[in-house]
Design an enzyme around this catalytic site. Structure first.
Site, PDB file in Angstrom:
ATOM      1  CB  CYS A 115      -3.922   5.504  -3.151  1.00  0.00           C
ATOM      2  SG  CYS A 115      -2.264   6.034  -2.671  1.00  0.00           S
ATOM      3  CB  CYS A 120       2.408   5.861  -3.584  1.00  0.00           C
ATOM      4  SG  CYS A 120       1.522   4.584  -2.664  1.00  0.00           S
TER       5      CYS A 120
END
Length: 525
Positions: A270, A169
């Site tokens: 997330c 990410c």
């Protein structure tokens, strides 16, 4: 209260005053070259808190306070860390614009959510920005996240490996797709609430590479998750929290009177929000029933939903009595999970492994590799390590052979190994499947059963007996070590000493372990 003399106002000052009290309507601010990336300007409140907050200078030392007026794009999640980072940069005199990355999968999990999971984040992010009149933009990167991170994660799990979404990410989304999207907006730097420190070269030495260093808070330090960045990415980053501890961040949140000062830290991956990871895997990979076998005996213990739900070293979710049981190996081809109750025994640890997809933060491999430290997971624990690069012919990528100074129980293919020289993080690579001959031994009977095409012939699982007492671990410096849990829920290293005499420990050993001990005893002494 604001007092104005109407007789002294010019036309331009009237326009300025009106702009303060009229909230703009939502509008499209910027379209990137990718038409799917859209920045939306959110209305900001016309009533903002302008009271100055006195900050001790050392809190600003990682916010480049000597270069006031920088134009900084701040990644704001709605959490405490990124909110404090924004306020520190604002206090350092920089011109900040906050960006919220929207990567949720509402359409895939609409039945799981009673409300949109990002609305609460947005509420807090907007309130934090309103306090200091910082504009807030929303960036839609769902497609990019799916293409560059989620699809990779799914494929890795299908292959039996354990990827690290946080590293991907950071590399591909937060400091990849996002940086590409705002490239035409001429920001000097991009900032976030990561616990790490970037040291940039001075203006007259811009040719020198920027350096990623450990943060002040060794427990919260996130250099492991940033270790796969490129030098081009690192040169554009500021991490204001790199010089302060988590405790100090909470104190600053209170001092700033942030609306989210009491909000708990987020946990988990997330993009999933409130969704359990097992639910996500089941949705996108599916389920396929397989068998669970004991590694040492080949006993049929039970069934599982698919090998991709399990990682090496995992103990939760097995639902086997008489434990604790640990996943020690997986047969991806035959969808078999091997487990053991002796995962932390003396001769089943690994210290030698191979690493691929090497990436160096400076852009080049280190010149000196004789004295390196290594992290094989997020947390404060380091190993000293020997490091040797194997150059591959025909243009293939280099492979590194890493030998740790101590054995580790939880090495998993697909995870990252990050390398350090003192406080400097110099790069990382992906742990490969190839191990030394100290991998967990699976007996031939278990391997033969795993290859059976018709496993219905196994009948019912055996009745699991209570776990027999197992030998204590030995340590050459401390004698007997009762529990050496190098892997815990937070992936940190913890050791506990035991003063049990050697005679008492040996008396509890099963005979096969006693034989092994006799062979190893001269080396231990």
């Amino acid at each position: 209260m604001l007092r104005v003399n109407p007789m002294s106002m010019t036309l331009s000052s009237v326009k300025t005053l009106l702009s303060l009290f009229l909230s703009p309507k939502p509008r499209t601010l910027f379209h990137s070259h990718n038409p799917k990336l859209i920045f939306l300007r959110r209305p900001i409140s016309c009533f903002v808190s302008t009271a100055a907050t006195q900050i001790e200078p050392h809190y600003l030392s990682c916010s480049m306070p000597h270069q006031k007026g920088l134009k900084v794009a701040v990644l704001l999640s709605g959490g405490v860390d990124s909110s404090v980072a924004l306020r520190l940069l604002h206090s350092a005199g920089h011109s900040c614009t906050a960006f919220y990355l929207k990567i949720w999968f509402q359409e895939d999990f609409e039945n799981f959510w009673t409300e949109c999971p990002w609305e609460e984040d947005m509420k807090y992010a907007k309130a934090v920005c309103d306090q200091v009149d910082v504009p807030l933009e929303v960036v839609h990167l769902t497609d990019e996240y799916w293409k560059n991170v989620v699809s990779y994660i799914i494929e890795e799990y299908r292959c039996g490996r354990t990827p690290n979404p946080d590293v991907l990410c950071n590399t591909r989304i937060k400091f990849g797709a996002f940086m590409d999207a705002i490239s035409s907006m001429e920001f000097d730097y991009v900032a976030s609430g990561h616990y790490a420190k970037v040291v940039h070269s001075s203006a007259d030495q811009e040719y020198k590479p920027s350096v990623l260093e450990l943060s002040k808070d060794k427990v919260k330090d996130q250099t492991y998750f940033l270790s796969h960045l490129s030098q081009a990415q690192l040169k554009r980053l500021i991490f204001p929290l790199g010089c302060i501890s988590k405790e100090e961040v909470r104190k600053l949140a209170t001092q700033f009177d942030l609306p989210n000062k009491d909000r708990k830290d987020s946990q988990g991956i997330c993009f999933l929000g409130k969704i359990k990871f097992s639910e996500f895997v089941a949705r996108h990979i599916g389920e396929m029933e397989g068998v669970i076998l004991e590694a040492e005996t080949g006993d049929f213990l039970g069934k599982h939903r698919g090998f991709w739900f399990y990682t090496i070293g995992q103990r939760q979710g097995l639902r086997l009595p008489g434990g604790p049981w640990y996943v020690v190996e997986k047969d991806v081809k035959n969808n078999v999970v091997f487990v053991s109750r002796n995962y932390y025994s003396f001769d089943k640890k690994r210290c030698l492994f191979r690493v691929g997809s090497l990436k160096w933060l400076s852009g080049l491999p280190p010149e000196e590799i004789s004295q390196l430290q290594c992290k094989v997971r997020h947390g404060p624990g380091f190993y000293n390590c020997n490091f040797m690069i194997e150059h591959v012919e025909d243009g293939g990528e280099d492979i590194a052979v890493v030998q740790l100074s101590e054995d580790d129980q939880g090495l998993a293919a697909g995870q990252f190994a990050a390398f350090y020289q003192g406080r400097r993080c110099i790069g990382s690579g992906v742990i490969l499947e190839s191990w030394d001959d100290q991998g967990f031994p699976v007996c031939e009977k278990a391997l033969e059963i795993a290859r059976m095409e018709d496993k219905s012939k196994l009948g019912k699982p055996i009745k699991i007996k209570v776990k027999p007492e197992t030998p204590e671990e030995f340590n050459s410096n401390k004698g007997v070590q009762s529990s050496r849990n190098l892997v815990n829920a937070q992936n940190s290293i913890a050791e506990k000493s035991n003063t049990t005499s050697q005679e008492e420990a040996i008396s509890r050993f099963p005979m096969n372990w006693l034989q092994k001990l006799r062979e190893k005893w001269p080396r231990i002494l």
